[in-house]
Design a protein around this motif. Structure first.
Motif, PDB file in Angstrom:
ATOM      1  N   ALA A 148      35.480  48.552  39.541  1.00 37.55           N
ATOM      2  CA  ALA A 148      36.911  48.349  39.268  1.00 37.55           C
ATOM      3  C   ALA A 148      37.574  47.506  40.342  1.00 37.55           C
ATOM      4  N   SER A 149      37.120  47.658  41.587  1.00 38.51           N
ATOM      5  CA  SER A 149      37.787  46.948  42.683  1.00 38.51           C
ATOM      6  C   SER A 149      37.220  45.551  42.952  1.00 38.51           C
ATOM      7  N   MET A 150      36.105  45.181  42.316  1.00 39.62           N
ATOM      8  CA  MET A 150      35.513  43.861  42.561  1.00 39.62           C
ATOM      9  C   MET A 150      36.520  42.740  42.307  1.00 39.62           C
ATOM     10  N   LYS A 151      36.595  41.820  43.227  1.00 40.83           N
ATOM     11  CA  LYS A 151      37.431  40.612  43.207  1.00 40.83           C
ATOM     12  C   LYS A 151      38.925  40.899  43.369  1.00 40.83           C
ATOM     13  N   ALA A 152      39.276  42.155  43.656  1.00 40.24           N
ATOM     14  CA  ALA A 152      40.686  42.472  43.882  1.00 40.24           C
ATOM     15  C   ALA A 152      41.080  42.057  45.299  1.00 40.24           C
ATOM     16  N   ALA A 153      42.348  41.732  45.488  1.00 43.69           N
ATOM     17  CA  ALA A 153      42.880  41.357  46.798  1.00 43.69           C
ATOM     18  C   ALA A 153      43.962  42.363  47.182  1.00 43.69           C
ATOM     19  N   GLU A 154      44.457  42.237  48.410  1.00 44.26           N
ATOM     20  CA  GLU A 154      45.532  43.129  48.863  1.00 44.26           C
ATOM     21  C   GLU A 154      46.706  43.063  47.902  1.00 44.26           C
TER      22      GLU A 154
END
Length: 199
Positions: A148-154
């Protein structure tokens, strides 16, 4: 084999046990240490017990012999498994210099701090499937949270689809630093440990 018993993997299934084995340098070292222990200490100790038990005569009712042979098969299976995982390993060093999106977005080796809707904050490190350690907050890249968090940014919001339900998380920080993997320790129930206790 009848066609009804075959199963084709779905395209969205992670290839966690097939193909490339993404791993950190510390995780690869741990696998190598375990294999070395099994090859140089545990297996020779069990072979010694098998030889001793075999010399006692009738093997069909010899519990020491049967148990030790079963243990030897388990060790050989584990050595084969570790050898395949090491051979398929692709080492990704979280400390390696990164530029662009690779430095600011979540990829393998990232340390991610996030917050859930209730305001609870948590930090996890995204590691390989052989390095998962929930006591240290090391999760697999193939886990629901890892995917779910892959490629997410701040400041991005991600939707976590977990067995317990769906949850929205806010990514607070993404950083890349050394991930400390717990070193391999000889198991207490090993033949080597038993020999040392007998002395």
């Amino acid at each position: 084999m009848q066609k009804g018993f075959t199963r084709r993997p779905k395209a969205e299934e992670p290839a966690a046990s097939h193909g490339t084995n993404y791993i950190t340098p510390g995780g690869l070292e741990r696998l190598k240490e375990e294999r070395h222990f099994l090859l140089t200490k545990e297996r020779p100790a069990v072979v010694e017990v098998v030889a001793w038990a075999a010399s006692n005569g009738d093997r069909s009712e010899n519990a020491d012999y049967q148990y030790s042979k079963r243990r030897l098969r388990q060790i050989d299976g584990r050595i084969r498994f570790l050898s395949k995982r090491i051979e398929a390993a692709e080492v990704v060093d979280p400390e390696a210099p990164r530029t662009g999106q690779r430095a600011t977005r979540v990829f393998f080796g990232a340390t991610v701090r996030y917050e859930n809707a209730a305001g609870a904050k948590r930090e996890v490190c995204i590691v390989g499937t052989d390095e998962v350690n929930l006591d240290r907050n090391h999760i697999s890249w193939a886990s629901p949270l890892g995917r779910a968090s892959m490629k997410a940014a701040e400041d991005d919001e991600v939707v976590l689809h977990a067995p317990g339900g769906t949850e929205t998380l806010t990514v607070l920080e993404v950083r890349y630093e050394r991930i400390s993997v717990e070193p391999f320790r000889e198991p207490l129930g090993s033949e080597v440990a038993k020999k040392e206790l007998d002395r």
